[in-house]
Design a protein around this motif. Structure first.
Motif, mmCIF file in Angstrom:
data_model
loop_
_atom_site.group_PDB
_atom_site.id
_atom_site.type_symbol
_atom_site.label_atom_id
_atom_site.label_comp_id
_atom_site.label_asym_id
_atom_site.label_seq_id
_atom_site.Cartn_x
_atom_site.Cartn_y
_atom_site.Cartn_z
ATOM 1 N N LEU A 122 -11.149 -7.954 -2.190
ATOM 2 C CA LEU A 122 -10.078 -6.977 -2.422
ATOM 3 C C LEU A 122 -8.870 -7.609 -3.094
ATOM 4 C CD1 LEU A 122 -10.218 -5.006 0.963
ATOM 5 C CD2 LEU A 122 -11.241 -4.386 -1.227
ATOM 6 N N SER A 123 -8.587 -8.868 -2.757
ATOM 7 C CA SER A 123 -7.400 -9.537 -3.310
ATOM 8 C C SER A 123 -7.680 -10.255 -4.610
ATOM 9 C CB SER A 123 -6.874 -10.552 -2.290
ATOM 10 O OG SER A 123 -7.823 -11.592 -2.090
ATOM 11 N N SER A 124 -8.950 -10.273 -5.030
ATOM 12 C CA SER A 124 -9.399 -11.041 -6.200
ATOM 13 C C SER A 124 -9.233 -12.542 -5.993
ATOM 14 C CB SER A 124 -8.668 -10.603 -7.478
ATOM 15 O OG SER A 124 -9.078 -9.305 -7.852
ATOM 16 N N LEU A 125 -9.205 -12.978 -4.751
ATOM 17 C CA LEU A 125 -9.315 -14.409 -4.482
ATOM 18 C C LEU A 125 -10.695 -14.892 -4.922
ATOM 19 C CD1 LEU A 125 -8.512 -17.106 -3.227
ATOM 20 C CD2 LEU A 125 -9.041 -16.163 -0.968
ATOM 21 N N ALA A 164 0.834 -1.206 0.000
ATOM 22 C CA ALA A 164 0.000 0.000 0.000
ATOM 23 C C ALA A 164 0.867 1.254 0.000
ATOM 24 C CB ALA A 164 -0.928 -0.007 1.207
ATOM 25 N N TYR A 165 1.943 1.236 0.787
ATOM 26 C CA TYR A 165 2.879 2.374 0.813
ATOM 27 C C TYR A 165 3.500 2.588 -0.567
ATOM 28 C CZ TYR A 165 7.242 4.904 1.628
ATOM 29 O OH TYR A 165 8.283 5.797 1.541
ATOM 30 N N THR A 166 3.949 1.498 -1.186
ATOM 31 C CA THR A 166 4.588 1.590 -2.504
ATOM 32 C C THR A 166 3.607 2.097 -3.551
ATOM 33 O OG1 THR A 166 6.010 -0.270 -1.882
ATOM 34 C CG2 THR A 166 5.908 0.294 -4.221
ATOM 35 N N CYS A 192 -16.822 -2.249 -1.822
ATOM 36 C CA CYS A 192 -17.909 -1.632 -2.595
ATOM 37 C C CYS A 192 -17.366 -0.891 -3.807
ATOM 38 C CB CYS A 192 -18.702 -0.675 -1.707
ATOM 39 S SG CYS A 192 -19.728 -1.495 -0.474
ATOM 40 N N ILE A 193 -16.271 -0.152 -3.617
ATOM 41 C CA ILE A 193 -15.669 0.586 -4.731
ATOM 42 C C ILE A 193 -15.157 -0.384 -5.784
ATOM 43 C CG2 ILE A 193 -13.716 2.072 -5.354
ATOM 44 C CD1 ILE A 193 -14.100 3.470 -2.636
ATOM 45 N N LYS A 194 -14.524 -1.458 -5.350
ATOM 46 C CA LYS A 194 -13.952 -2.415 -6.306
ATOM 47 C C LYS A 194 -15.044 -3.102 -7.135
ATOM 48 C CE LYS A 194 -10.507 -6.108 -6.622
ATOM 49 N NZ LYS A 194 -11.219 -7.142 -7.377
ATOM 50 N N THR A 195 -16.188 -3.357 -6.510
ATOM 51 C CA THR A 195 -17.264 -4.058 -7.218
ATOM 52 C C THR A 195 -18.273 -3.106 -7.851
ATOM 53 O OG1 THR A 195 -18.471 -4.235 -5.112
ATOM 54 C CG2 THR A 195 -17.102 -6.119 -5.774
ATOM 55 N N GLY A 196 -18.017 -1.804 -7.770
ATOM 56 C CA GLY A 196 -18.932 -0.844 -8.372
ATOM 57 C C GLY A 196 -20.245 -0.698 -7.642
ATOM 58 N N ARG A 197 -20.223 -0.854 -6.318
ATOM 59 C CA ARG A 197 -21.444 -0.742 -5.517
ATOM 60 C C ARG A 197 -21.287 0.331 -4.432
ATOM 61 N NH1 ARG A 197 -23.468 -6.149 -6.381
ATOM 62 N NH2 ARG A 197 -25.298 -5.782 -5.068
ATOM 63 N N PRO A 198 -20.912 1.565 -4.783
ATOM 64 C CA PRO A 198 -20.649 2.593 -3.764
ATOM 65 C C PRO A 198 -21.878 2.940 -2.926
ATOM 66 C CG PRO A 198 -20.775 3.593 -5.938
ATOM 67 C CD PRO A 198 -20.771 2.108 -6.154
ATOM 68 N N ILE A 213 -5.177 -0.808 -1.787
ATOM 69 C CA ILE A 213 -5.552 -2.007 -1.048
ATOM 70 C C ILE A 213 -6.282 -3.013 -1.926
ATOM 71 C CG2 ILE A 213 -7.838 -1.259 -0.241
ATOM 72 C CD1 ILE A 213 -5.112 -2.979 1.892
ATOM 73 N N CYS A 214 -6.516 -2.706 -3.200
ATOM 74 C CA CYS A 214 -7.227 -3.601 -4.117
ATOM 75 C C CYS A 214 -6.272 -4.176 -5.146
ATOM 76 C CB CYS A 214 -8.357 -2.860 -4.829
ATOM 77 S SG CYS A 214 -9.667 -2.287 -3.741
ATOM 78 N N LEU A 215 -6.460 -5.435 -5.471
ATOM 79 C CA LEU A 215 -5.668 -6.102 -6.508
ATOM 80 C C LEU A 215 -6.598 -6.566 -7.614
ATOM 81 C CD1 LEU A 215 -3.357 -8.325 -4.249
ATOM 82 C CD2 LEU A 215 -2.769 -6.161 -5.325
ATOM 83 N N GLU A 216 -6.161 -6.382 -8.846
ATOM 84 C CA GLU A 216 -6.960 -6.833 -9.983
ATOM 85 C C GLU A 216 -6.862 -8.336 -10.140
ATOM 86 O OE1 GLU A 216 -9.066 -4.959 -11.643
ATOM 87 O OE2 GLU A 216 -8.479 -3.357 -10.251
ATOM 88 N N GLU A 217 -7.832 -8.905 -10.824
ATOM 89 C CA GLU A 217 -7.871 -10.347 -11.004
ATOM 90 C C GLU A 217 -6.699 -10.821 -11.845
ATOM 91 O OE1 GLU A 217 -10.961 -13.845 -12.513
ATOM 92 O OE2 GLU A 217 -11.256 -11.757 -13.131
ATOM 93 N N ASP A 218 -6.121 -11.942 -11.432
ATOM 94 C CA ASP A 218 -5.060 -12.586 -12.186
ATOM 95 C C ASP A 218 -5.719 -13.511 -13.209
ATOM 96 O OD1 ASP A 218 -2.918 -13.944 -13.190
ATOM 97 O OD2 ASP A 218 -2.066 -14.515 -11.253
ATOM 98 N N LYS A 219 -5.588 -13.159 -14.463
ATOM 99 C CA LYS A 219 -6.278 -13.919 -15.515
ATOM 100 C C LYS A 219 -5.772 -15.353 -15.619
ATOM 101 C CE LYS A 219 -8.687 -10.345 -16.768
ATOM 102 N NZ LYS A 219 -10.145 -10.285 -16.482
#
Length: 836
Positions: free
Chosen positions: A675-678, A501-503, A748-754, A816-822
């Motif tokens: 958040l981690s796209s698990l 998160a810092y990086t 909520c932000i990651k899934t578009g449900r603010p 704090i959010c990671l995109e899905e690993d295809k």
């Protein structure tokens, strides 16, 4: 001086800026903070106690000499301490700090002061002449006792003493000892030694010399020795406290014979005193205080009264000479950990797991004041006997007492604060925290006689400040002080997640790519990626190893840990350098991440259709083509689940292991799968659908349930062991925690449900500030402030702030959010929000 007021200090919105008494509130006059440095020692072992020892001239002088350095009550300060000064009444109290009213007493305090402390080691032998006077710092670490010259600029130990039979846990010093045996040492095995400090300093070896041995091999009491103290003006009499609730009085001038023939305790619930049959043998007297652990004992300066505090949460004050219980009282909740007397014997300080500093009056036999500045356990308290305020009226009717206290910072608790700092463009604070906690990782970590893995990160730490030398000493807890003595599995994961998160927030890759941070990540990964007997890619854990740090039946493969584990693996994958050492771990991460994602997505996921399938499972399928791979018995599905599960929505259940599925909802685990796209995109959508469909159950009147539902009745008795803190719909057993608001908002932000986050934030805003920012709420709907909830909680405030800042600028969620690993193919082809 400030007048009595109920107002808050406007410059410190999160600080409880007053000290309470029945007469009113004493306003904060000023606040003093210090940077959290670390006193350097090379050994880096965990330390449980510090003792300041003033060694006099070998030849007795005509009059008392003033020590060159004050005792620990004057030198040991907490960087987190809040300073309070009060007037308006016949008494006033202040947390440590100096304001020009200091003076040196006419002579040294007889007994070296103690405070829980930390240091590291080194062992540089010295050729100094120890016949003269000096002030020394004594501390225990692992199986050794270390001694440093407090007057030396270099604080590296000049002497260390190794114990082969057990570990030293406590010690005390008497500068007035007549025969030279001035240092008391208590061991984990219950053994006790008295030695001459000067003789130990003069001897070049690493063993005790000239020691007198008491309770040898636990002949009298084989439980751990928790505290030792000299009786003031007792002519060599000392007292030892033990983990089984007993105190023993010894005379060091008695012969070596022991009297183990104390009769059995008739009623363990009652206080009793038993004298030995022979006055020539040790121990002289046994005091049975309680059935549980005695954490600390302290004598008044004249030796007339003895105070004890223990795991049962009680302060007990005894007339030592009459051997009678004078009065006592209980903490707000939890154990009391420390106690100390005022120099005049009029007041007693206590601190403990309720985060409060309490002031008890001997005259009134009750609490007369209490402080609420700490955000975690208070592990040390002390009056400053080397300071007194000017008498305001010149008549001696008003007295001002100054004292200090020590609290702790938990790694997981700091994360929302760190997020807020990053969003507010204050990254240096976060960078400093990451580096300081990383340095603690190198400490040797032992719980009893077992050594933890090198990569383990501390659950928490506290800072002790020496204002005279402007040095800070950090004390870390790796689980040895936890309620269940469980090491924190999640601390290392939070550290890696925060580093990423810092990086991400600063764009500064130099910290993550530094040699120390790269090594720190590899050590953490070595612990959790090691191969063993596991047949699953999930991480096996004990109960109480994460945010839910009390017995709650989450042992095995809890979703909270698996989601943080997955998140940390993906963050480490992005941060590790592609060098020889880094490539090896990157390959191991890829293998584990793919296996872990398949396992969690397939076996932990539950929605309406999956529940229906489990309901129809056959059992006892012995083949590699079995559908019911974990041999789950359908009758074990709880009744509440059939009504709770909506047609639209789903979630990751709490735990999956052979013949056992924990169907409870856990907020942290589910939010971090998103958040981690698990979670797959379909599963992430279904998690948010569930929150909307079951808003009343999971959110209610205060976001957000840490777990759902609560366990009750007989199940509560079995699972929690009748834990009085985790009663139904309270604390971790279905309590509502405002800190979870930031995780919900990010998901909520990651899934578009603010809109879901906005609704939850508005709900929290109605009460949080008005209720004093409590730690948690109780009840099915989260309607009541928790019965043991601490107020003005930093992470409750930080969780709300982070949620608000992310709603104002959704790009903040990127840290704090990671995109899905295809490359990770979803295990489920159907929609996770399956409907008829």
């Amino acid at each position: 001086m400030a007048s009595s007021s109920s107002s808050m200090n406007p410059s410190s919105p999160g600080l409880k800026a007053y000290f309470k008494t029945p007469e009113g509130r004493y306003k904060l006059q000023y606040e003093k903070t210090h940077s959290a440095g670390i006193m350097h020692y090379s050994h880096g072992k965990s330390v449980s106690q510090l003792t300041i020892a003033y060694l006099k001239e070998k030849q007795a002088s005509q009059g008392p000499s003033v020590p060159s350095t004050p005792g620990s009550s004057g030198v040991v300060k907490s960087a987190a301490a809040r300073l309070f000064v009060g007037v308006n009444g016949s008494k006033a109290f202040s947390f440590g700090g100096s304001n020009g009213g200091s003076k040196t007493v006419s002579g040294p305090s007889r007994f070296g002061g103690t405070f829980g402390g930390s240091a590291g080691s080194g062992s540089s032998p010295s050729s100094a002449n120890y016949d003269g006077k000096g002030t020394y710092l004594i501390f225990n670490a692992g199986d050794s006792l270390f001694i440093s010259d407090l007057n030396s600029h270099n604080k590296d130990p000049i002497k260390y003493i190794h114990f082969s039979i057990s570990y030293p846990l406590c010690h005390a010093f008497d500068s007035e000892a007549k025969d030279g045996h001035d240092l008391l040492i208590g061991l984990q095995s219950g053994d006790i030694f008295t030695v001459s400090l000067r003789q130990q300093l003069q001897d070049p070896g690493k063993k005790l010399v000239g020691a007198q041995h008491y309770n040898k091999d636990g002949a009298i009491n084989n439980s751990r020795c928790t505290c030792v103290v000299w009786v003031p003006d007792g002519d060599g009499i000392f007292v030892s406290a033990h983990a089984d609730g007993n105190l023993y009085v010894y005379g060091k001038n008695k012969d070596g014979a022991i009297d183990p023939s104390f009769p059995a305790i008739k009623d363990p619930t009652q206080f009793s005193v038993t004298h030995g049959r022979s006055s020539k043998c040790n121990p002289i007297i046994r005091w049975h205080i309680s059935q549980g652990f005695i954490n600390n004992i302290s004598f008044s300066m004249d030796g007339g009264y003895l105070a004890t505090v223990g795991r049962d949460g009680y302060l007990r004050v005894f007339d030592y000479l009459k051997e009678q219980l004078t009065f006592g009282g209980k903490s707000y909740y939890g154990a009391l950990l420390c106690c100390a007397w005022s120099p005049d014997g009029k007041y007693i300080l206590t601190g403990g797991e309720d985060d409060l500093v309490q002031v008890w009056s001997m005259e009134e036999r009750k609490i007369v004041a209490w402080g609420e500045g700490h955000n975690s356990w208070v592990s040390g308290v002390s009056f400053d006997s080397y300071w007194s305020a000017p008498n305001p009226d010149g008549k001696g009717e008003n007295a001002v007492y100054r004292f200090g206290s020590v609290g702790q910072v938990f790694v997981r608790d700091f994360v929302p604060s760190a997020m807020a700092f990053l969003m507010n463009k204050e990254p240096d604070i976060v960078k400093n925290f990451l580096l300081k906690t990383l340095r603690l990782q190198s400490w040797e970590k032992r719980i009893d006689r077992f050594k933890l893995g090198e990569g383990a990160m501390p659950a928490s730490f506290k800072v002790l400040h020496d204002s005279n030398r402007k040095t800070d000493t950090v004390v870390a807890d790796f689980g040895e002080s936890a309620i269940g003595r469980v090491a924190p599995v999640d601390s290392g994961f939070w550290w890696i997640i925060l580093l990423r998160a810092y990086t991400k927030s600063t764009g500064d890759v130099s910290l993550a790519e530094s040699t120390d941070c790269q090594k720190g990540m590899r050590l953490i990964l070595s612990l959790c990626l090691s191969e063993g007997f596991d047949t699953f890619p999930t991480l096996l854990c004990a109960d109480g190893c994460s945010m839910i740090d009390r017995r709650m039946g989450i042992y095995g493969y809890p979703i909270d840990i698996q989601a943080l584990f997955f998140m940390a693996l993906r963050c480490a994958f992005a941060l590790l350098k592609q060098d020889a050492e880094g490539k090896e771990f990157i390959e191991r991460i890829v293998t584990r991440v793919h296996a872990l994602s398949y396992h969690i997505r397939t076996y932990f996921w539950l929605d309406f259709q999956q529940l229906n399938s489990i309901y129809r499972y056959k059992t006892e399928e012995y083949s590699n083509t079995a559908v019911n791979k974990f041999n789950v018995i359908p009758d074990s599905i709880p009744d509440w689940l059939f009504d709770f599960m909506p047609v639209r929505g789903g979630y990751f259940i709490g735990n999956v292991s052979p013949a056992r599925m924990d169907f409870r909802w856990f907020a942290l685990g589910n939010f971090f799968t998103v958040l981690s796209s698990l979670a797959t995109p379909e599963q992430s959508t279904a998690v948010m659908d569930l929150i909307e469909e079951r808003w009343e159950e999971l959110v209610g009147e205060m976001p957000l349930k840490v777990a759902y539902p609560a366990i009750e009745a007989r199940e509560w008795q079995i699972v929690t062991g009748c834990d009085p803190k985790n009663t139904r719909w309270s604390y971790h057993n279905g309590g509502s925690w405002p800190v979870l608001l930031w995780m919900l908002t990010a998901a909520c932000i990651k899934t578009g449900r603010p809109q879901i986050a906005r609704k939850a934030i508005e709900l929290a805003e109605r009460r949080l500030a008005k209720d004093g920012w409590p730690e948690y709420y109780d009840g099915k709907l989260g309607r009541y402030v928790g019965k043991q909830a601490k107020k003005f909680q930093t992470w409750s405030i930080a969780g709300y702030l982070v949620a608000k800042l992310m709603m104002e600028d959704p790009s903040h969620a990127g840290m704090i959010c990671l995109e899905e690993d295809k490359a990770m193919k979803p295990a489920l082809k159907r929609s996770s929000s399956w409907s008829c």
